[in-house]
Design a protein around this motif. Structure first.
Motif, mmCIF file in Angstrom:
data_model
loop_
_atom_site.group_PDB
_atom_site.id
_atom_site.type_symbol
_atom_site.label_atom_id
_atom_site.label_comp_id
_atom_site.label_asym_id
_atom_site.label_seq_id
_atom_site.Cartn_x
_atom_site.Cartn_y
_atom_site.Cartn_z
ATOM 1 N N ALA A 13 0.805 -1.219 0.000
ATOM 2 C CA ALA A 13 0.000 0.000 0.000
ATOM 3 C C ALA A 13 0.842 1.275 0.000
ATOM 4 O O ALA A 13 0.509 2.247 -0.682
ATOM 5 C CB ALA A 13 -0.932 -0.006 1.206
ATOM 6 N N CYS A 14 1.955 1.269 0.738
ATOM 7 C CA CYS A 14 2.763 2.489 0.813
ATOM 8 C C CYS A 14 3.440 2.806 -0.525
ATOM 9 O O CYS A 14 3.812 3.948 -0.772
ATOM 10 C CB CYS A 14 3.795 2.386 1.936
ATOM 11 S SG CYS A 14 4.905 0.973 1.793
ATOM 12 N N PHE A 85 11.346 3.267 5.589
ATOM 13 C CA PHE A 85 9.911 3.230 5.891
ATOM 14 C C PHE A 85 9.586 1.882 6.522
ATOM 15 O O PHE A 85 9.448 0.869 5.844
ATOM 16 C CB PHE A 85 9.112 3.437 4.601
ATOM 17 C CG PHE A 85 7.635 3.685 4.813
ATOM 18 C CD1 PHE A 85 7.139 4.975 4.837
ATOM 19 C CD2 PHE A 85 6.752 2.625 4.987
ATOM 20 C CE1 PHE A 85 5.779 5.217 5.029
ATOM 21 C CE2 PHE A 85 5.389 2.851 5.186
ATOM 22 C CZ PHE A 85 4.910 4.150 5.198
ATOM 23 N N ASP A 86 9.462 1.867 7.839
ATOM 24 C CA ASP A 86 9.202 0.621 8.555
ATOM 25 C C ASP A 86 7.715 0.303 8.543
ATOM 26 O O ASP A 86 6.883 1.201 8.627
ATOM 27 C CB ASP A 86 9.662 0.724 10.005
ATOM 28 C CG ASP A 86 11.177 0.817 10.120
ATOM 29 O OD1 ASP A 86 11.869 0.331 9.197
ATOM 30 O OD2 ASP A 86 11.646 1.392 11.119
ATOM 31 N N ARG A 87 7.420 -0.969 8.481
ATOM 32 C CA ARG A 87 6.019 -1.338 8.651
ATOM 33 C C ARG A 87 5.632 -1.071 10.104
ATOM 34 O O ARG A 87 6.467 -1.155 11.011
ATOM 35 C CB ARG A 87 5.778 -2.792 8.274
ATOM 36 C CG ARG A 87 6.364 -3.796 9.218
ATOM 37 C CD ARG A 87 6.147 -5.201 8.708
ATOM 38 N NE ARG A 87 6.624 -6.205 9.654
ATOM 39 C CZ ARG A 87 7.877 -6.608 9.759
ATOM 40 N NH1 ARG A 87 8.795 -6.097 8.956
ATOM 41 N NH2 ARG A 87 8.222 -7.507 10.654
ATOM 42 N N ALA A 101 -1.722 4.208 4.818
ATOM 43 C CA ALA A 101 -1.650 3.618 3.477
ATOM 44 C C ALA A 101 -2.506 2.356 3.411
ATOM 45 O O ALA A 101 -3.251 2.136 2.457
ATOM 46 C CB ALA A 101 -0.196 3.295 3.129
ATOM 47 N N ARG A 102 -2.409 1.528 4.432
ATOM 48 C CA ARG A 102 -3.205 0.300 4.443
ATOM 49 C C ARG A 102 -4.698 0.634 4.478
ATOM 50 O O ARG A 102 -5.496 0.008 3.763
ATOM 51 C CB ARG A 102 -2.802 -0.566 5.639
ATOM 52 C CG ARG A 102 -1.428 -1.218 5.463
ATOM 53 C CD ARG A 102 -1.034 -2.039 6.683
ATOM 54 N NE ARG A 102 -1.956 -3.124 6.940
ATOM 55 C CZ ARG A 102 -1.851 -4.355 6.395
ATOM 56 N NH1 ARG A 102 -0.875 -4.636 5.562
ATOM 57 N NH2 ARG A 102 -2.743 -5.280 6.694
ATOM 58 N N LEU A 110 -1.609 -3.107 11.036
ATOM 59 C CA LEU A 110 -0.900 -4.245 11.612
ATOM 60 C C LEU A 110 -0.998 -4.175 13.129
ATOM 61 O O LEU A 110 -1.140 -3.090 13.698
ATOM 62 C CB LEU A 110 0.560 -4.235 11.185
ATOM 63 C CG LEU A 110 0.798 -4.303 9.671
ATOM 64 C CD1 LEU A 110 2.293 -4.231 9.374
ATOM 65 C CD2 LEU A 110 0.214 -5.571 9.080
HETATM 66 S S1 SF4 Z 1 2.626 -3.155 5.663
HETATM 67 FE FE1 SF4 Z 1 3.082 -0.935 5.741
HETATM 68 S S2 SF4 Z 1 5.255 -0.795 5.198
HETATM 69 FE FE2 SF4 Z 1 4.526 -2.816 4.539
HETATM 70 S S3 SF4 Z 1 3.933 -2.555 2.398
HETATM 71 FE FE3 SF4 Z 1 2.105 -2.243 3.673
HETATM 72 S S4 SF4 Z 1 1.970 -0.021 4.012
HETATM 73 FE FE4 SF4 Z 1 4.052 -0.516 3.321
#
Ligand code: SF4
Ligand code: SF4
Length: 118
Positions: A13-14, A85-87, A101-102, A110
């Motif tokens: 998503a990011c 860019f850490d999750r 973003a998610r 998460l």
């Molecule tokens: S979990 Fe977060 S850091 Fe990982 S791809 Fe998705 S938006 Fe990006």
């Protein structure tokens, strides 16, 4: 996008939500590793990944379907913006931008330990 065997591999998503910009010299023409053919200039000192500087961003280096299965085609050569860019939940730290973003793609944030919540 973060690396390894983690929820990012079924997210992405990011990579399809934000403008991904970085110092121009990270490009191969400046001695860096980011393939410049996948970038475009933003200013005298900044470049961005092609596809991310538009109303509905999606990085040209992203393959797959957001929220299903994705991959970064230049993972080892991605810009610092992506590497840093850490999750959310990685190393115990939240990342509101990851959550945002998610959410944009209807994906739950998460859990605090970085795992996917059903
Ligand atoms: S979990 Fe977060 S850091 Fe990982 S791809 Fe998705 S938006 Fe990006
Ligand atoms: S370079 Fe890779 S990690 Fe960075 S936004 Fe594009 S697809 Fe995502």
């Amino acid at each position: 996008m973060s690396g390894n065997d983690n929820p990012c591999m079924s997210c992405g998503a990011c990579c399809a939500c934000f403008r991904v910009s970085f110092y121009w010299a990270e490009g191969t023409d400046g001695g860096g590793v980011v393939p410049i053919e996948l970038t475009e200039p933003l200013s005298a000192f900044l470049r961005c990944m092609i596809g991310t500087n538009q109303r509905s961003p999606r990085c040209n280096a992203l393959s797959g379907e957001v929220g299903k299965t994705v991959a970064c085609s230049i993972y080892a050569a991605r810009p610092s913006t992506c590497r840093e860019f850490d999750r959310s939940g990685e190393d115990g730290r939240p990342n509101a931008a990851c959550d945002r973003a998610r959410a944009h793609y209807g994906l739950a944030p998460l859990s605090p330990d970085g795992a996917q919540m059903d």
